[in-house]
Design a protein around this motif. Structure first.
Motif, PDB file in Angstrom:
ATOM      1  N   UNK A   1      36.930  50.372  31.077  1.00  0.00           N
ATOM      2  CA  UNK A   1      36.960  50.669  29.641  1.00  0.00           C
ATOM      3  C   UNK A   1      38.381  50.461  29.105  1.00  0.00           C
ATOM      4  N   UNK A   2      39.339  51.073  29.791  1.00  0.00           N
ATOM      5  CA  UNK A   2      40.733  50.936  29.356  1.00  0.00           C
ATOM      6  C   UNK A   2      41.207  49.485  29.472  1.00  0.00           C
ATOM      7  N   UNK A   3      40.790  48.808  30.540  1.00  0.00           N
ATOM      8  CA  UNK A   3      41.261  47.442  30.782  1.00  0.00           C
ATOM      9  C   UNK A   3      40.856  46.503  29.664  1.00  0.00           C
ATOM     10  N   UNK A   4      39.578  46.503  29.323  1.00  0.00           N
ATOM     11  CA  UNK A   4      39.129  45.601  28.254  1.00  0.00           C
ATOM     12  C   UNK A   4      39.685  46.034  26.899  1.00  0.00           C
ATOM     13  N   UNK A   5      39.799  47.368  26.693  1.00  0.00           N
ATOM     14  CA  UNK A   5      40.391  47.838  25.427  1.00  0.00           C
ATOM     15  C   UNK A   5      41.814  47.315  25.288  1.00  0.00           C
ATOM     16  N   UNK A   6      42.562  47.393  26.400  1.00  0.00           N
ATOM     17  CA  UNK A   6      43.968  46.983  26.322  1.00  0.00           C
ATOM     18  C   UNK A   6      44.090  45.502  25.990  1.00  0.00           C
TER      19      UNK A   6
ATOM     20  N   UNK B   1      39.527  43.065  38.448  1.00  0.00           N
ATOM     21  CA  UNK B   1      38.780  42.394  39.528  1.00  0.00           C
ATOM     22  C   UNK B   1      38.328  43.407  40.579  1.00  0.00           C
ATOM     23  N   UNK B   2      39.223  44.366  40.885  1.00  0.00           N
ATOM     24  CA  UNK B   2      38.870  45.361  41.896  1.00  0.00           C
ATOM     25  C   UNK B   2      37.725  46.244  41.434  1.00  0.00           C
ATOM     26  N   UNK B   3      37.817  46.707  40.196  1.00  0.00           N
ATOM     27  CA  UNK B   3      36.817  47.655  39.704  1.00  0.00           C
ATOM     28  C   UNK B   3      35.489  46.969  39.379  1.00  0.00           C
ATOM     29  N   UNK B   4      35.577  45.731  38.921  1.00  0.00           N
ATOM     30  CA  UNK B   4      34.336  44.990  38.649  1.00  0.00           C
ATOM     31  C   UNK B   4      33.738  44.441  39.948  1.00  0.00           C
ATOM     32  N   UNK B   5      34.585  44.448  40.995  1.00  0.00           N
ATOM     33  CA  UNK B   5      34.219  43.883  42.303  1.00  0.00           C
ATOM     34  C   UNK B   5      33.830  42.419  42.162  1.00  0.00           C
ATOM     35  N   UNK B   6      34.570  41.744  41.329  1.00  0.00           N
ATOM     36  CA  UNK B   6      34.327  40.314  41.126  1.00  0.00           C
ATOM     37  C   UNK B   6      35.641  39.547  41.120  1.00  0.00           C
ATOM     38  N   UNK B   7      35.569  38.352  41.698  1.00  0.00           N
ATOM     39  CA  UNK B   7      36.719  37.463  41.732  1.00  0.00           C
ATOM     40  C   UNK B   7      36.928  36.877  40.339  1.00  0.00           C
ATOM     41  N   UNK B   8      38.191  36.646  40.003  1.00  0.00           N
ATOM     42  CA  UNK B   8      38.516  36.082  38.689  1.00  0.00           C
ATOM     43  C   UNK B   8      37.695  34.822  38.430  1.00  0.00           C
ATOM     44  N   UNK B   9      37.151  34.721  37.221  1.00  0.00           N
ATOM     45  CA  UNK B   9      36.256  33.612  36.876  1.00  0.00           C
ATOM     46  C   UNK B   9      36.958  32.263  37.009  1.00  0.00           C
ATOM     47  N   UNK B  10      38.147  32.136  36.428  1.00  0.00           N
ATOM     48  CA  UNK B  10      38.796  30.822  36.444  1.00  0.00           C
ATOM     49  C   UNK B  10      40.299  30.943  36.642  1.00  0.00           C
ATOM     50  N   UNK B  11      40.792  30.357  37.714  1.00  0.00           N
ATOM     51  CA  UNK B  11      42.236  30.329  37.951  1.00  0.00           C
ATOM     52  C   UNK B  11      42.917  29.416  36.932  1.00  0.00           C
TER      53      UNK B  11
ATOM     54  N   UNK C   1      38.527  35.940  27.272  1.00  0.00           N
ATOM     55  CA  UNK C   1      37.342  35.148  27.645  1.00  0.00           C
ATOM     56  C   UNK C   1      37.208  35.095  29.172  1.00  0.00           C
ATOM     57  N   UNK C   2      38.335  34.878  29.841  1.00  0.00           N
ATOM     58  CA  UNK C   2      38.330  34.774  31.300  1.00  0.00           C
ATOM     59  C   UNK C   2      37.866  36.080  31.946  1.00  0.00           C
ATOM     60  N   UNK C   3      38.316  37.202  31.396  1.00  0.00           N
ATOM     61  CA  UNK C   3      37.923  38.483  31.987  1.00  0.00           C
ATOM     62  C   UNK C   3      36.465  38.819  31.654  1.00  0.00           C
ATOM     63  N   UNK C   4      36.041  38.425  30.476  1.00  0.00           N
ATOM     64  CA  UNK C   4      34.640  38.632  30.105  1.00  0.00           C
ATOM     65  C   UNK C   4      33.737  37.833  31.050  1.00  0.00           C
ATOM     66  N   UNK C   5      34.129  36.592  31.299  1.00  0.00           N
ATOM     67  CA  UNK C   5      33.340  35.750  32.198  1.00  0.00           C
ATOM     68  C   UNK C   5      33.429  36.252  33.640  1.00  0.00           C
ATOM     69  N   UNK C   6      34.578  36.856  33.980  1.00  0.00           N
ATOM     70  CA  UNK C   6      34.709  37.446  35.318  1.00  0.00           C
ATOM     71  C   UNK C   6      33.675  38.561  35.493  1.00  0.00           C
ATOM     72  N   UNK C   7      33.564  39.398  34.467  1.00  0.00           N
ATOM     73  CA  UNK C   7      32.593  40.500  34.535  1.00  0.00           C
ATOM     74  C   UNK C   7      31.168  39.964  34.633  1.00  0.00           C
ATOM     75  N   UNK C   8      30.910  38.864  33.970  1.00  0.00           N
ATOM     76  CA  UNK C   8      29.536  38.334  33.945  1.00  0.00           C
ATOM     77  C   UNK C   8      29.223  37.436  35.138  1.00  0.00           C
ATOM     78  N   UNK C   9      30.173  36.536  35.450  1.00  0.00           N
ATOM     79  CA  UNK C   9      29.835  35.483  36.407  1.00  0.00           C
ATOM     80  C   UNK C   9      30.817  35.339  37.564  1.00  0.00           C
ATOM     81  N   UNK C  10      31.791  36.247  37.652  1.00  0.00           N
ATOM     82  CA  UNK C  10      32.759  36.124  38.743  1.00  0.00           C
ATOM     83  C   UNK C  10      32.093  36.297  40.104  1.00  0.00           C
ATOM     84  N   UNK C  11      32.611  35.619  41.109  1.00  0.00           N
ATOM     85  CA  UNK C  11      32.075  35.735  42.463  1.00  0.00           C
ATOM     86  C   UNK C  11      32.177  37.187  42.943  1.00  0.00           C
TER      87      UNK C  11
END
Lengths: 469, 217
Positions: A21-26, A366-376, A444-454
């Protein structure tokens, strides 16, 4: 989706919810803050840009930009890191995930309200402490105190005997910033005027920077760099030196902001010496981190979080060299009240501090979503847009400040100084807009990480996995 | 909290205390992290000493001394003299007056004055503007405060805004000092800090004792 946790039982809220919550708000506040900055810079570069309504006048917009960045982006990024680093470093869980979620919710609501009122013109009229006193009380009792309770209680219920250096800073800095808010805003609460008001204004401004924005950013690096590099923190004892030097030397020099004011000269002398001594914690911090990354410098190129972190640490060097010396009588008479100071403030907030927070937000989400960053590739785009944009801003404003200083000392007609500065105002706008653009891409990258990150397997860290795209 | 004072710059904790600290160090990894017990590298120790020295040197009040009525008083006294009147231009007049004033200040008790005049040259036009105010102060118009307590700011001659020590008459000293109590406070403050930091760091196990982190969980 996060709103449903406001009414859920604490044990039903997944760990990391408050962090997310804080991460995306920030990030969102970073976009708002830098967007407002870009807008304001455009007004300075192109004076005919958006005229006709006082609400969009520079005088209404500037402080909204400043506080959106400080209380929205930077402070929420701090809260985000505290929500995941504090329990991790105590080998425990966050004391209350629900309190964390509520804090994030109240923070967003309170800040939106405060900035909206500020935009309308409800202001205390004091730089940095511009918010009116009811909003100050919301910040202290609705935001900082609940955050502090969560952090202090998490530290208290830790499973380790020792307390890691990052948590010293977190616990102490929240305590100190609460004091800074209450005392610094007392001028408005108690109708103090004149020199007392002036001093308290800059006591607040100085200490928000010195006891919150820069030390918490440094504390974050004490976590991210050892974590990412796998190396031990170089020295526990240098950590002591850094921490206590911040307490001793950063809390005392507020009057060096007011060298031309009729404050007692001895107070200015005292503050000026302390101001140079700020270099001690800076040396300790930079040395400790750069010696920690020793042997793993390849990560500065290969790993995006390390790239942001180390850039922030390296920017601490010019930041403190400038800060230590520009506040002496010998130099301040030239640069005081010029764009040089604006450049310096951006070096602290957008340079050193923001780069360290960006790294921590990348890592933590990435740690809390347990997903790898969507795009380097997008992350690298973000890095280069922010660093190039920041450098354009910093260098152009530093030059503009020197021109203004010369104009001030040699009594050059003001309009001639304005004309001489114009190219640098355009450069400032370009730099700021690049930072804003980079941040939009980041969201956008973090949003996609939450949705589609490995998905990151249990027990692994995101940065240990190879990118899939 | 067992103290060992025989070699305070080596370690202030006794062997048992240091062993316990190292054991704790080795037994836990907060958040998977661990910390080394390295010393501050020698060059950085010297750098910090240099910073402390620089902090005092660069902020000494000598760099912020303001021009006083006392500084220009010899020039004002001579500005209507025949020697000055016969000089044709302002720069010539002020060069002559500066030279004479410098001679007076070199023989004065206050050794700051020649350097101060060097750093605060004045033009003939500005001297003419400030002269009435300076004359008034020199003639005793400042009451219990002499010309050394008045700053010359443009055409204004004003009582300096320093808050010095209390005088017997209940007023404050207004002469800008070489050294003020802000520096005295700093000397004590920095000294206390150094002593406190030495104690804090020397209470840790000596830096030659490295924790073995292979034992950490």
């Amino acid at each position: 989706m996060l709103f449903k946790y406001l009414t859920a039982k604490n044990e039903d809220i997944p760990p990391g919810t408050a962090t997310i919550y804080f991460g995306f708000s920030s990030i969102l506040w970073f976009i708002i803050g830098t967007g407002l900055g870009s807008f304001n810079a455009a007004k300075l570069a192109f004076p005919d840009f958006v005229t006709g309504t006082e609400l969009f006048a520079f005088g209404h917009m500037r402080q909204v930009h400043v506080l959106a960045v400080i209380l929205g982006w930077i402070s929420m990024a701090f809260a985000m890191t505290m929500m995941y680093m504090t329990p991790a470093l105590g080998n425990t869980r966050l004391w209350s995930e629900k309190l964390g979620v509520w804090t994030a919710f109240l923070w967003n609501v309170g800040l939106s309200l405060g900035l909206f009122l500020l935009w309308l013109g409800f202001t205390s009229g004091r730089e940095y402490s511009d918010l009116i006193w009811p909003i100050d009380l919301v910040v202290v009792f609705g935001v900082l105190l609940p955050l502090g309770i969560n952090v202090w209680m998490t530290i208290a219920q830790r499973k380790t005997q020792g307390i890691y250096i990052t948590n010293w800073f977190f616990g102490a800095c929240i305590f100190m910033v609460i004091i800074v808010f209450l005392v610094g805003n007392s001028a408005e609460l108690f109708n103090l005027t004149g020199l007392t008001e002036g001093y308290l204004t800059f006591w607040f401004a100085h200490n928000v920077l010195g006891l919150w924005i820069t030390p918490v950013a440094a504390a974050i690096a004490y976590y991210t760099i050892p974590k990412l590099s796998g190396n031990p923190l170089y020295s526990h004892r240098i950590g002591h030196l850094h921490f206590w030097a911040i307490i001793a030397f950063y809390s005392t020099p507020a009057s060096h902001h007011l060298l031309s004011a009729p404050l007692p000269e001895w107070l200015k002398s005292f503050a000026s010496v302390e101001g140079v001594l700020i270099l001690i914690p800076a040396v300790a911090f930079v040395a400790n981190i750069l010696l920690t990354i020793k042997g793993r410098w390849s990560m500065f190129v290969e790993n995006i979080e390390t790239k942001f972190s180390i850039t922030g640490v390296l920017l601490a060097i010019p930041l403190n060299m400038q800060g230590g010396f520009q506040q002496t009588r010998a130099i301040n008479w030239y640069v005081h009240g010029t764009g040089w100071i604006v450049a310096h403030a951006h070096l602290a907030l957008l340079g050193m501090s923001s780069f360290l927070e960006i790294a921590a937000v990348y890592f933590g989400l990435q740690q809390m979503l347990k997903r790898k960053l969507y795009s380097l590739a997008l992350a690298n785009f973000h890095y280069w847009f922010v660093i190039i944009g920041f450098c354009i801003y910093w260098i152009s404003m530093t030059i503009a400040g020197l021109i203004q200083g010369g104009g001030k000392i040699y009594e050059v007609p003001y309009i001639d100084v304005v004309i001489a500065e114009h190219p640098y105002m355009i450069a400032r706008w370009i730099g700021g807009t690049m930072v804003f653009t980079g941040n939009v891409v980041w969201l956008y990258n973090m949003y996609m990480t939450a949705r589609e990150g490995t998905v990151v397997p249990k027990g692994r860290y995101a940065h240990e996995l190879a990118y899939e795209r | 909290m067992a103290w060992k004072m025989d070699n305070p710059l080596y370690c202030l904790a006794d062997e048992e205390e240091a062993r316990k600290a190292l054991e704790l160090w080795e037994s836990e990894k907060p958040g998977g992290l661990w910390e080394g017990n390295n010393r501050l590298p020698y060059p950085l120790t010297w750098l910090i000493a240099l910073i402390i020295l620089t902090a005092f040197m660069i902020t000494m009040p000598i760099w912020g001394q303001r021009p006083t009525a006392e500084l220009y008083a010899p020039m004002v006294e001579l500005m209507d003299s025949p020697e000055v009147q016969k000089l044709a231009t302002g720069p010539e007049k002020i060069a002559y007056l500066t030279e004479r004033a410098m001679e007076v200040h070199r023989n004065a008790e206050d050794s700051r004055l020649p350097g101060l005049l060097d750093r605060h040259p004045i033009s003939w036009e500005d001297l003419q503007l400030a002269a009435p105010g300076i004359r008034e102060i020199v003639a005793g118009g400042g009451g219990t405060y002499g010309p050394e307590s008045y700053n010359v700011i443009g055409d204004q001659v004003v009582l300096a805004n320093f808050s010095g020590s209390w005088r017997p008459d209940g007023k404050r000293e207004r002469v800008q000092p070489w050294w003020d109590k802000g520096y005295t406070i700093d000397v004590f403050y920095v000294s206390y800090f150094i002593i406190a930091m030495v104690i804090v760091c020397k209470r840790l196990p000596h830096f030659s004792q490295k924790p073995d982190m292979s034992k950490a969980s």
